[in-house]
Design a protein around this motif. Structure first.
Motif, PDB file in Angstrom:
ATOM      1  N   UNK A 148       0.787  -1.230   0.000  1.00  9.88           N
ATOM      2  CA  UNK A 148       0.000   0.000   0.000  1.00  9.88           C
ATOM      3  C   UNK A 148       0.821   1.283   0.000  1.00  9.88           C
ATOM      4  N   UNK A 149       1.952   1.289   0.683  1.00 12.50           N
ATOM      5  CA  UNK A 149       2.723   2.516   0.814  1.00 12.50           C
ATOM      6  C   UNK A 149       3.762   2.632  -0.292  1.00 12.50           C
ATOM      7  N   UNK A 150       4.052   3.839  -0.727  1.00 13.98           N
ATOM      8  CA  UNK A 150       5.023   4.018  -1.807  1.00 13.98           C
ATOM      9  C   UNK A 150       6.433   3.679  -1.349  1.00 13.98           C
ATOM     10  N   UNK A 151       7.249   3.225  -2.292  1.00  8.80           N
ATOM     11  CA  UNK A 151       8.651   2.934  -2.008  1.00  8.80           C
ATOM     12  C   UNK A 151       9.484   4.127  -2.460  1.00  8.80           C
ATOM     13  N   UNK A 156      14.443   9.121  -3.567  1.00  9.26           N
ATOM     14  CA  UNK A 156      14.097  10.295  -2.776  1.00  9.26           C
ATOM     15  C   UNK A 156      15.279  10.705  -1.912  1.00  9.26           C
ATOM     16  N   UNK A 157      15.612  11.975  -1.920  1.00 10.31           N
ATOM     17  CA  UNK A 157      16.665  12.509  -1.056  1.00 10.31           C
ATOM     18  C   UNK A 157      16.038  12.812   0.305  1.00 10.31           C
ATOM     19  N   UNK A 158      16.556  12.180   1.352  1.00  9.42           N
ATOM     20  CA  UNK A 158      15.993  12.327   2.696  1.00  9.42           C
ATOM     21  C   UNK A 158      16.030  13.792   3.149  1.00  9.42           C
ATOM     22  N   UNK A 170       7.437  16.294   5.229  1.00  3.95           N
ATOM     23  CA  UNK A 170       7.150  15.687   6.536  1.00  3.95           C
ATOM     24  C   UNK A 170       6.320  14.414   6.410  1.00  3.95           C
ATOM     25  N   UNK A 171       5.372  14.380   5.492  1.00  2.71           N
ATOM     26  CA  UNK A 171       4.560  13.185   5.342  1.00  2.71           C
ATOM     27  C   UNK A 171       5.391  12.034   4.786  1.00  2.71           C
ATOM     28  N   UNK A 172       6.376  12.348   3.934  1.00  3.63           N
ATOM     29  CA  UNK A 172       7.251  11.312   3.414  1.00  3.63           C
ATOM     30  C   UNK A 172       8.150  10.761   4.518  1.00  3.63           C
ATOM     31  N   UNK A 173       8.644  11.638   5.388  1.00  6.14           N
ATOM     32  CA  UNK A 173       9.460  11.200   6.516  1.00  6.14           C
ATOM     33  C   UNK A 173       8.641  10.342   7.479  1.00  6.14           C
ATOM     34  N   UNK A 174       7.372  10.684   7.638  1.00  3.45           N
ATOM     35  CA  UNK A 174       6.504   9.894   8.510  1.00  3.45           C
ATOM     36  C   UNK A 174       6.319   8.479   7.955  1.00  3.45           C
ATOM     37  N   UNK A 175       6.143   8.361   6.655  1.00  5.24           N
ATOM     38  CA  UNK A 175       5.991   7.041   6.037  1.00  5.24           C
ATOM     39  C   UNK A 175       7.288   6.253   6.155  1.00  5.24           C
ATOM     40  N   UNK A 176       8.422   6.899   5.940  1.00  6.40           N
ATOM     41  CA  UNK A 176       9.719   6.225   6.070  1.00  6.40           C
ATOM     42  C   UNK A 176       9.909   5.731   7.498  1.00  6.40           C
ATOM     43  N   UNK A 177       9.586   6.565   8.466  1.00 15.09           N
ATOM     44  CA  UNK A 177       9.701   6.174   9.859  1.00 15.09           C
ATOM     45  C   UNK A 177       8.784   5.018  10.216  1.00 15.09           C
ATOM     46  N   UNK A 178       7.565   5.051   9.724  1.00 18.06           N
ATOM     47  CA  UNK A 178       6.601   3.984   9.996  1.00 18.06           C
ATOM     48  C   UNK A 178       7.087   2.657   9.416  1.00 18.06           C
ATOM     49  N   UNK A 179       7.594   2.701   8.183  1.00 22.80           N
ATOM     50  CA  UNK A 179       8.084   1.471   7.546  1.00 22.80           C
ATOM     51  C   UNK A 179       9.290   0.913   8.287  1.00 22.80           C
TER      52      UNK A 179
END
Length: 43
Positions: free
Chosen positions: A9-12, A18-20, A25-34
Motif C-alpha cells: 500500500x505505501x510508496x517505495x 528520494x533525497x531524505x 514531513x509526510x514522506x518522513x513519517x511514512x519512512x519512519x513507519x516502515x
C-alpha cells in the motif's frame, strides 16, 4: 501481515531515489513507519 500491507500500500521512496534531506514531513513519517514495522517484524 502488517509488513506485507506496508509493502503493497505505501510508496517505495528508495525506488524513486528520494533525497531524505529534501523529503516532506509526510514522506518522513511514512519512512519512519516502515522502519518501525520492519524492526518490530525482525525481533
Amino acid at each position: 501481515m502488517l509488513a506485507w500491507l506496508n509493502k503493497k500500500l505505501l510508496p517505495s521512496f528508495s525506488k524513486q531515489q528520494l533525497d531524505i534531506a529534501k523529503a516532506k514531513k509526510w514522506q518522513l513519517a511514512i519512512i519512519g513507519w516502515r522502519a518501525y514495522v520492519t524492526l518490530n517484524a525482525l525481533s
